[in-house]
Design a protein around this motif. Structure first.
Motif, short mmCIF file in Angstrom:
data_model
loop_
_atom_site.label_atom_id
_atom_site.label_comp_id
_atom_site.label_asym_id
_atom_site.label_seq_id
_atom_site.Cartn_x
_atom_site.Cartn_y
_atom_site.Cartn_z
N VAL A 14 0.83 -1.20 0.00
CA VAL A 14 0.00 0.00 0.00
C VAL A 14 0.87 1.25 0.00
CG1 VAL A 14 -1.73 1.29 1.29
CG2 VAL A 14 -1.90 -1.18 1.13
N SER A 15 1.97 1.25 0.73
CA SER A 15 2.81 2.44 0.81
C SER A 15 3.47 2.79 -0.52
CB SER A 15 3.89 2.25 1.88
OG SER A 15 4.72 1.15 1.51
N SER A 16 3.59 1.81 -1.44
CA SER A 16 4.25 2.11 -2.71
C SER A 16 3.27 2.49 -3.81
CB SER A 16 5.10 0.91 -3.16
OG SER A 16 4.26 -0.17 -3.47
N ILE A 17 1.97 2.46 -3.51
CA ILE A 17 0.96 2.85 -4.49
C ILE A 17 0.72 4.34 -4.33
CG2 ILE A 17 -1.44 2.56 -5.21
CD1 ILE A 17 -1.29 -0.27 -4.12
N GLY A 33 5.03 -0.01 -23.32
CA GLY A 33 3.67 0.13 -22.82
C GLY A 33 3.63 0.02 -21.31
N SER A 34 2.45 0.01 -20.78
CA SER A 34 2.31 -0.09 -19.34
C SER A 34 1.01 -0.80 -19.02
CB SER A 34 2.32 1.30 -18.71
OG SER A 34 1.25 2.07 -19.21
N PRO A 35 0.91 -1.30 -17.79
CA PRO A 35 -0.35 -1.95 -17.40
C PRO A 35 -1.51 -0.98 -17.49
CG PRO A 35 1.38 -2.36 -15.79
CD PRO A 35 1.90 -1.33 -16.75
N VAL A 36 -2.70 -1.53 -17.60
CA VAL A 36 -3.90 -0.71 -17.65
C VAL A 36 -4.02 0.01 -16.32
CG1 VAL A 36 -6.42 -0.78 -17.83
CG2 VAL A 36 -5.02 -2.33 -19.20
N PRO A 37 -4.19 1.34 -16.33
CA PRO A 37 -4.33 2.06 -15.06
C PRO A 37 -5.53 1.55 -14.27
CG PRO A 37 -4.01 3.58 -16.88
CD PRO A 37 -4.23 2.21 -17.48
N VAL A 38 -5.37 1.51 -12.98
CA VAL A 38 -6.45 1.07 -12.09
C VAL A 38 -7.06 2.31 -11.46
CG1 VAL A 38 -6.98 -0.25 -10.02
CG2 VAL A 38 -5.30 -1.12 -11.66
N PRO A 39 -8.36 2.55 -11.67
CA PRO A 39 -8.97 3.75 -11.07
C PRO A 39 -8.99 3.64 -9.55
CG PRO A 39 -10.62 2.41 -12.17
CD PRO A 39 -9.30 1.77 -12.44
N PHE A 40 -8.77 4.78 -8.91
CA PHE A 40 -8.72 4.81 -7.45
C PHE A 40 -9.23 6.17 -7.00
CE2 PHE A 40 -7.46 3.38 -3.42
CZ PHE A 40 -6.83 4.42 -2.74
N ASP A 41 -10.29 6.16 -6.22
CA ASP A 41 -10.86 7.40 -5.71
C ASP A 41 -10.08 7.83 -4.48
OD1 ASP A 41 -12.34 9.52 -4.83
OD2 ASP A 41 -14.23 8.41 -4.65
N ILE A 42 -9.25 8.86 -4.63
CA ILE A 42 -8.39 9.27 -3.52
C ILE A 42 -9.18 10.00 -2.42
CG2 ILE A 42 -6.30 9.33 -4.90
CD1 ILE A 42 -6.59 12.37 -5.05
N THR A 43 -10.44 10.31 -2.68
CA THR A 43 -11.25 10.97 -1.66
C THR A 43 -11.99 9.97 -0.78
OG1 THR A 43 -13.17 11.16 -3.13
CG2 THR A 43 -11.57 12.99 -3.13
N GLU A 52 -7.64 -3.93 -0.24
CA GLU A 52 -7.60 -5.28 -0.83
C GLU A 52 -8.16 -5.28 -2.25
OE1 GLU A 52 -6.10 -8.06 0.24
OE2 GLU A 52 -5.37 -6.81 1.87
N SER A 53 -9.28 -4.58 -2.44
CA SER A 53 -9.89 -4.49 -3.76
C SER A 53 -8.95 -3.82 -4.76
CB SER A 53 -11.20 -3.72 -3.66
OG SER A 53 -11.69 -3.42 -4.94
N CYS A 54 -8.33 -2.75 -4.33
CA CYS A 54 -7.39 -2.01 -5.19
C CYS A 54 -6.18 -2.88 -5.54
CB CYS A 54 -6.96 -0.74 -4.47
SG CYS A 54 -5.87 0.28 -5.45
N LEU A 55 -5.64 -3.59 -4.57
CA LEU A 55 -4.49 -4.44 -4.82
C LEU A 55 -4.85 -5.58 -5.78
CD1 LEU A 55 -2.78 -4.59 -1.32
CD2 LEU A 55 -1.94 -3.48 -3.38
N GLU A 56 -6.05 -6.14 -5.65
CA GLU A 56 -6.48 -7.20 -6.55
C GLU A 56 -6.65 -6.66 -7.97
OE1 GLU A 56 -7.54 -10.92 -8.05
OE2 GLU A 56 -6.40 -10.28 -6.30
#
Length: 179
Positions: A14-17, A33-43, A52-56
């Protein structure tokens, strides 16, 4: 506000994301190229479930990216030929080979990092065109010294004898492989 998350390696903690735009270069040196970006609501509140959901999602994105890199690579001939029913990142039996030198040699071969002409001459400056990386064992022009040629096709007497010895040992240990 949603943004992409990225990790410096597949085993991200988590600390490296961090919230950032998708990188222009691939992480961990995986091709273009790069992996598909994973959406993450920082709010959103940071909870264990969200983490866990974000890491998966990140893991799935990286596995998908790795599969695509394998498919698109012109170098990873042997890895691409593996049966596709197994997971991409599943531990393989060859990693349990007791002899360290043999295990490394097999991994280098699978990763197309062998001392064969197809790789050695690719690294020259300027690189030798692939079709000119002739086999030094059979010395036939137009036959590229790559993994498939050397392991299965080269008519060189030395390599034919080595193949026969190897297959005799392999078939003695695994008779069903003859099929």
């Amino acid at each position: 506000m949603a943004s992409a998350i990225q990790a410096s390696c597949p085993r991200a903690k988590v600390s490296s994301i961090r919230a950032a735009p998708a990188p222009s270069a691939a992480p961990c040196g995986f091709g273009r190229g790069s992996p598909v970006p994973v959406p993450f609501d920082i709010t959103a509140p940071l909870t264990a479930d969200l983490t866990e959901s974000c890491l998966e999602e990140l893991r799935l994105s990286l596995v998908s990216h790795l599969k695509q890199q394998l498919t698109d690579s012109h170098r990873l001939t042997i890895l691409k030929a593996r049966p596709g029913q197994r997971a991409t990142l599943e531990r393989r039996a060859y990693l349990t080979i007791a002899d360290r030198a043999q295990r490394f040699a097999l991994c280098w071969l699978l990763a197309s990092d062998s001392p064969l002409a197809v790789e050695v001459l690719r690294r020259r400056t300027p690189p030798v065109p692939r079709e000119q990386r002739s086999c030094r064992f059979c010395e036939r022009r137009g036959l590229v010294e790559d993994e498939i040629h050397v392991l299965l096709l080269c008519p060189s007497e030395l390599l034919q004898q080595s193949r026969e010895r190897f297959l005799a040992i392999a078939f003695a240990r695994q008779p069903l492989w003859r099929i």
